[in-house]
Design a protein around this motif. Structure first.
Motif, short mmCIF file in Angstrom:
data_model
loop_
_atom_site.label_atom_id
_atom_site.label_comp_id
_atom_site.label_asym_id
_atom_site.label_seq_id
_atom_site.Cartn_x
_atom_site.Cartn_y
_atom_site.Cartn_z
N ASN A 60 0.83 -1.20 0.00
CA ASN A 60 0.00 0.00 0.00
C ASN A 60 0.86 1.26 0.00
O ASN A 60 0.49 2.27 -0.59
CB ASN A 60 -0.93 0.00 1.22
N GLN A 61 2.01 1.19 0.64
CA GLN A 61 2.91 2.34 0.69
C GLN A 61 3.52 2.60 -0.68
O GLN A 61 3.89 3.73 -1.00
CB GLN A 61 4.01 2.09 1.71
N ALA A 62 3.66 1.57 -1.50
CA ALA A 62 4.21 1.75 -2.84
C ALA A 62 3.21 2.31 -3.83
O ALA A 62 3.57 2.66 -4.95
CB ALA A 62 4.73 0.39 -3.37
N SER A 63 1.94 2.44 -3.44
CA SER A 63 0.92 2.96 -4.33
C SER A 63 0.91 4.48 -4.26
O SER A 63 1.61 5.11 -3.48
CB SER A 63 -0.45 2.40 -3.95
N MET A 64 0.04 5.11 -5.06
CA MET A 64 -0.06 6.56 -5.08
C MET A 64 -0.59 7.10 -3.77
O MET A 64 -0.22 8.18 -3.32
CB MET A 64 -0.96 7.01 -6.24
N GLU A 65 -1.51 6.36 -3.10
CA GLU A 65 -2.05 6.83 -1.83
C GLU A 65 -0.97 6.82 -0.75
O GLU A 65 -0.86 7.75 0.03
CB GLU A 65 -3.22 5.95 -1.40
N GLY A 66 -0.20 5.77 -0.67
CA GLY A 66 0.97 5.77 0.17
C GLY A 66 0.74 5.53 1.63
O GLY A 66 1.64 5.72 2.43
N SER A 67 -0.45 5.14 2.06
CA SER A 67 -0.68 4.91 3.49
C SER A 67 -1.83 3.92 3.65
O SER A 67 -2.61 3.69 2.73
CB SER A 67 -1.01 6.22 4.21
N VAL A 68 -1.93 3.36 4.85
CA VAL A 68 -3.00 2.41 5.15
C VAL A 68 -3.36 2.61 6.61
O VAL A 68 -2.51 2.86 7.46
CB VAL A 68 -2.53 0.95 4.87
N SER A 69 -4.65 2.54 6.91
CA SER A 69 -5.13 2.79 8.26
C SER A 69 -4.99 1.54 9.12
O SER A 69 -4.95 0.42 8.61
CB SER A 69 -6.59 3.23 8.22
N PRO A 70 -4.91 1.71 10.46
CA PRO A 70 -4.85 0.53 11.34
C PRO A 70 -6.07 -0.37 11.18
O PRO A 70 -5.95 -1.59 11.29
CB PRO A 70 -4.75 1.13 12.74
N ALA A 71 -7.25 0.22 10.95
CA ALA A 71 -8.45 -0.60 10.78
C ALA A 71 -8.34 -1.50 9.55
O ALA A 71 -8.75 -2.67 9.59
CB ALA A 71 -9.68 0.30 10.68
N ALA A 72 -7.79 -0.96 8.45
CA ALA A 72 -7.62 -1.79 7.25
C ALA A 72 -6.62 -2.92 7.48
O ALA A 72 -6.80 -4.03 6.99
CB ALA A 72 -7.17 -0.91 6.08
N ILE A 73 -5.58 -2.64 8.26
CA ILE A 73 -4.60 -3.69 8.57
C ILE A 73 -5.24 -4.79 9.40
O ILE A 73 -5.05 -5.99 9.14
CB ILE A 73 -3.39 -3.08 9.31
N VAL A 74 -6.03 -4.40 10.42
CA VAL A 74 -6.68 -5.39 11.27
C VAL A 74 -7.65 -6.25 10.44
O VAL A 74 -7.72 -7.47 10.60
CB VAL A 74 -7.40 -4.70 12.44
N GLY A 274 4.66 -4.33 -12.89
CA GLY A 274 5.93 -3.68 -12.55
C GLY A 274 6.15 -2.40 -13.34
O GLY A 274 6.68 -1.42 -12.82
N GLN A 275 5.69 -2.38 -14.60
CA GLN A 275 5.83 -1.18 -15.41
C GLN A 275 5.01 -0.03 -14.84
O GLN A 275 5.47 1.12 -14.79
CB GLN A 275 5.38 -1.51 -16.84
N ASP A 276 3.81 -0.32 -14.35
CA ASP A 276 2.99 0.72 -13.72
C ASP A 276 3.66 1.26 -12.46
O ASP A 276 3.57 2.45 -12.15
CB ASP A 276 1.61 0.16 -13.38
N VAL A 277 4.33 0.37 -11.70
CA VAL A 277 5.04 0.83 -10.50
C VAL A 277 6.15 1.80 -10.86
O VAL A 277 6.34 2.83 -10.19
CB VAL A 277 5.60 -0.38 -9.72
N TRP A 278 6.89 1.53 -11.93
CA TRP A 278 7.97 2.43 -12.33
C TRP A 278 7.42 3.76 -12.82
O TRP A 278 8.05 4.82 -12.62
CB TRP A 278 8.82 1.78 -13.42
N VAL A 279 6.24 3.76 -13.46
CA VAL A 279 5.63 5.03 -13.88
C VAL A 279 5.27 5.87 -12.66
O VAL A 279 5.53 7.08 -12.61
CB VAL A 279 4.39 4.75 -14.76
N ARG A 280 4.66 5.23 -11.64
CA ARG A 280 4.33 5.98 -10.41
C ARG A 280 5.60 6.42 -9.68
O ARG A 280 5.65 7.50 -9.09
CB ARG A 280 3.48 5.10 -9.50
N LEU A 281 6.64 5.58 -9.74
CA LEU A 281 7.90 5.95 -9.09
C LEU A 281 8.51 7.19 -9.75
O LEU A 281 9.09 8.05 -9.06
CB LEU A 281 8.88 4.78 -9.18
N GLU A 282 8.35 7.33 -11.05
CA GLU A 282 8.85 8.52 -11.72
C GLU A 282 8.13 9.77 -11.22
O GLU A 282 8.73 10.84 -11.07
CB GLU A 282 8.69 8.38 -13.23
N LEU A 283 6.82 9.65 -10.93
CA LEU A 283 6.09 10.78 -10.36
C LEU A 283 6.62 11.13 -8.97
O LEU A 283 6.77 12.31 -8.63
CB LEU A 283 4.60 10.44 -10.28
#
Length: 505
Positions: A60-74, A274-283
Motif C-alpha cells: 500500500n505504501q508503494a501505491s499513489m495513496e501511500g498509506s494504510v489505516s490501522p483498521a484496514a490492517i486489522v 511492474g511497469q505501472d510501479v515504475w511510472v508511479r515511481l517517476e512521479l
C-alpha cells in the motif's frame, strides 16, 4: 588474517547480525505475546501473519495513496487468521490480528537490542552497543491515523537482501529475458514476480524518505546521499521502462505457441504491473525536490517574530501571578480578561441575514484530470537477445565454470570478443547482468555438474559468485569484483588450499 580483512569480516558479521535482529519482534510475538493472549495460539502461524501484515503495509505504501489505516490492517490480518483456522470455536481472529499489529508497532517505541563484542583474554570487557530500529510507525494524515513501513520492514519484505534495488530489478529483468529465450517460462515467471516486488519496495522506500522529509528535514541526508540516490534512480527509470516493453513484446511473441500461451500471459501481466510501479515511481521522483524545498522553507527559513524569543509562562505569567505590586495585579486582570472573554451570541443584522439567505449558490469548478495515453507507455520495441551475443556470452561464462574467473576478467573477455558481435556494448550488459543475477539470487539451487547443452541459461545456472572485498576496476561498471566459478571448482580450490596448509605444517 590481516587487520583490514579482520575489520571487514567484523563489519560483515555486524551487518548480518543487524539483519537477523529485524526478526526479533516476530520471535517476541511467538514466545512472549502469544502465550499471554488468552487464545489457543498454537492453531495460528503467527510469524506468517506478521510477514503478511508487513507485505500489506509495504504494498500500500508503494501505491499513489501511500498509506494504510490501522483498521484496514486489522481487517486484512483478521481475514488471513480466519482462513488459517476457520473451525476455532472461540473465533479470536480479530484478537489475533490486533496482537500481531500491536507487537510490531511496540507502542510507537523503537525495538532495542545490544551488540556485544567478544574480547581477548586479559582485556577489559567492551561496552554493549545498542541497536534501535522500528518496523512500523504511526503518522498523522489528512484522512486520519496511518501506518508506515520503515526501511527495515522493507528489507524483510525483500527477504533481507541489502542490495541496490534498482540494479537488482534490472538484473532480474535481464534474467527474465534470458530464461524466456531458453523457453524456461516457469522460471521466467518467478523471476518477473521478484522484479516487480523489488520495484514496489523501491517505491515504498522513496515514499518513506519523502514523508520523513516533511516531518523533519534533518532526518534525511539531503546534503549528500539523497540527491545522488535520486539522480541514479531517475537515470534508470527510462531504461527500466524500455526493458519492460521489450519483455512484454517477447512474452506476446512467445505466447503464440499454444503450449506456452498461459504462462506467457501471466508473465506479460506481471511485467505490466511492474511497469505501472515504475511510472508511479517517476512521479514520486519528480515530487522529491519540491517536497525538499517546501520542507526547507517551512522548517528552516520561516521567519520568527519576537514572540518566539519570549517564554510567556516563565517570563510574563509567573512573575505577574506571584507579585504583590498593585500594577502587576492590574496586569493580571487585563490578561485574564483578554484570554478568557465572555461568550457572546452572534448579533445578526437585517442586511447580513438577507445577504446570507439570498446569496447565489457557488459551484466549484474542477479541472478534468490529466490522463496518460496508454499508448505512450506500451510502445513495443522489436528487441531480444541476438543469437551472436547469446553464443559469445555462453562461451565466456562456460569458461568461468571450468576455471574461476573475476568479473573484471569476464568483462575483458567480452571486450576482446567485441568484433564477433554486432552490439559489443550489449554483450557487456548481458555479462554484467548475468554476474549480478548469480550474486543476488542465492536462493536458487545450483548444479555441480557442467551444463548438458551449451546455452546461456544453463551456463548461468552452473555458476556461483563470491565477494571477497576486491573492488571492480572498470571504465563502465562499478561495485565488487566478483569471483565466479562452478561449486565444484570452488571445492577444488578449497581442497588444494587445505592440502597446502597441511603440507606447510
Amino acid at each position: 588474517m590481516t587487520g583490514s580483512a579482520g575489520d571487514r569480516a567484523g563489519g560483515d558479521l555486524h551487518g548480518r547480525w543487524k539483519a537477523l535482529q529485524l526478526l526479533q519482534p516476530v520471535f517476541e510475538l511467538v514466545n512472549r505475546g502469544a502465550p499471554r493472549a488468552g487464545f489457543d495460539h498454537r492453531r495460528y502461524d503467527l510469524p506468517q501473519l506478521a510477514l503478511r501484515l508487513i507485505d500489506f503495509v509495504v504494498l500500500n505504501q508503494a501505491s499513489m495513496e501511500g498509506s494504510v489505516s490501522p483498521a484496514a490492517i486489522v481487517d486484512h490480518v483478521t481475514l488471513a487468521a480466519r482462513r488459517m483456522s476457520p473451525d476455532d470455536e472461540a473465533r479470536p481472529w480479530t484478537k489475533v490480528a490486533k496482537l500481531v499489529l500491536m507487537t510490531l508497532l511496540n507502542d510507537g517505541r523503537p525495538h532495542e537490542v545490544l551488540w556485544r563484542e567478544p574480547v581477548v583474554n586479559g582485556e577489559e570487557w567492551s561496552e554493549a552497543i545498542p541497536f534501535r530500529f522500528q518496523l512500523l510507525t504511526v503518522t498523522e494524515e489528512i484522512e486520519g491515523i496511518a501506518v508506515k513501513a520503515t526501511d527495515q520492514a522493507i528489507l524483510i519484505f525483500l527477504q533481507a537482501l541489502n542490495t541496490d534495488l534498482a540494479d537488482q530489478a534490472l538484473a532480474l529483468k535481464i534474467m527474465v529475458e534470458i530464461q524466456m529465450s531458453a523457453k524456461e517460462f516457469d522460471k521466467a515467471l518467478a523471476t518477473a514476480r521478484q522484479a516487480t516486488r523489488t520495484a514496489q519496495a523501491l517505491s515504498a522506500s522513496l515514499r518513506e524518505k519523502l514523508d520523513d522529509t516533511r516531518r523533519d528535514i534533518r532526518s534525511v541526508d539531503w546534503a549528500g546521499a539523497m540527491p545522488t540516490w535520486l539522480a541514479e534512480v531517475l537515470g534508470q527509470v527510462g531504461q527500466q521502462l524500455d526493458k519492460d516493453r521489450q519483455l512484454r513484446d517477447l512474452a506476446r511473441r512467445a505466447g503464440e505457441d499454444p503450449a506456452a500461451a498461459g504462462v506467457c500471459r501471466l508473465i506479460e501481466e506481471t511485467v505490466g504491473r511492474g511497469q505501472d510501479v515504475w511510472v508511479r515511481l517517476e512521479l514520486f521522483l519528480q515530487q522529491a525536490i519540491p517536497v525538499f524545498l517546501a520542507a526547507q522553507e517551512v522548517q528552516r527559513f520561516q521567519p520568527h517574530g519576537l514572540a518566539a524569543a519570549i517564554d510567556l509562562g516563565a517570563q510574563v505569567l509567573t512573575p505577574a501571578l506571584f507579585a504583590d505590586d498593585p500594577e502587576f495585579e492590574a496586569l493580571v486582570e487585563v490578561l485574564i480578561a483578554g484570554t478568557s472573554p465572555p461568550h457572546v451570541l452572534p448579533q445578526w443584522g437585517l442586511d447580513d441575514l438577507l445577504r446570507q439567505l439570498l446569496r447565489e449558490p457557488t459551484v466549484r469548478e474542477m479541472r478534468s484530470p490529466d490522463v496518460d495515453d496508454p499508448g505512450e507507455l506500451r510502445d513495443t520495441a522489436q528487441d531480444s537477445i541476438p543469437d551472436d551475443i547469446a553464443v559469445c556470452a555462453t562461451e565466456i561464462l562456460l569458461a568461468a565454470a571450468h576455471s574461476p574467473a573475476r568479473l573484471s576478467g569476464i568483462l575483458a573477455a567480452g571486450r576482446e570478443a567485441g568484433d564477433r558481435v554486432e552490439e559489443p556494448v550489449r554483450l557487456l550488459d548481458i555479462l554484467w547482468g548475468a554476474a549480478l543475477y548469480v550474486f543476488v539470487n542465492s536462493t536458487e539451487a545450483v548444479s555441480d555438474e557442467q551444463p548438458a547443452r551449451p546455452d546461456l541459461a544453463a551456463a548461468i545456472a552452473a555458476l556461483v559468485a563470491v565477494e571477497d572485498g576486491t573492488p571492480l576496476e572498470d571504465p563502465r561498471f562499478s561495485g565488487p569484483d566478483l569471483l565466479l566459478a562452478s561449486p565444484l571448482a570452488f571445492d577444488r580450490i578449497d581442497a588444494a588450499s587445505t592440502a597446502d596448509l597441511m603440507g606447510a605444517e
